[in-house]
Design an enzyme around this catalytic site. Structure first.
Site, short mmCIF file in Angstrom:
data_model
loop_
_atom_site.label_atom_id
_atom_site.label_comp_id
_atom_site.label_asym_id
_atom_site.label_seq_id
_atom_site.Cartn_x
_atom_site.Cartn_y
_atom_site.Cartn_z
N MET A 38 -45.98 78.27 23.27
CA MET A 38 -47.32 77.72 22.95
C MET A 38 -47.37 76.54 23.76
SD MET A 38 -49.62 78.34 19.86
CE MET A 38 -49.12 79.78 19.47
N PRO A 39 -47.67 76.43 25.08
CA PRO A 39 -47.77 75.11 25.78
C PRO A 39 -49.11 74.32 25.10
CG PRO A 39 -47.67 77.17 27.41
CD PRO A 39 -47.84 77.61 26.00
N LEU A 40 -48.81 73.19 25.24
CA LEU A 40 -50.05 72.33 25.01
C LEU A 40 -50.04 71.16 25.77
CD1 LEU A 40 -52.15 70.92 22.84
CD2 LEU A 40 -50.19 69.95 21.83
#
Length: 74
Positions: free
Chosen positions: A1-3
């Protein structure tokens, strides 16, 4: 889950910030194997008086640039 977290000096319009968020989202989507709904983009806006480069705040640099521009226009 890229942030992805982006910090900007305040002063851009809501439309500019939204457009930047969209572009960042699209760049992550193109380059990372993930689903669109998993991408998070956070934008933090810092007051121009609270961000310094060297010993000048961004607001002081703005004032210097404005004064220089006025001198050139005369």
């Amino acid at each position: 889950m890229p942030l992805v977290e982006v910090t900007l000096a305040e002063g851009r319009s809501a439309d500019q910030v939204r457009a930047m968020m969209r572009e960042v989202h699209e760049a992550v989507l193109r380059t990372v194997n993930t689903k669109s709904e998993h991408i998070r983009v956070i934008v933090r806006e810092v007051p121009r008086t609270h961000w310094a480069t060297g010993d000048l705040t961004v607001s002081e640099m703005d004032a210097q640039n404005s004064a220089s521009q006025q001198v050139r226009e005369q």
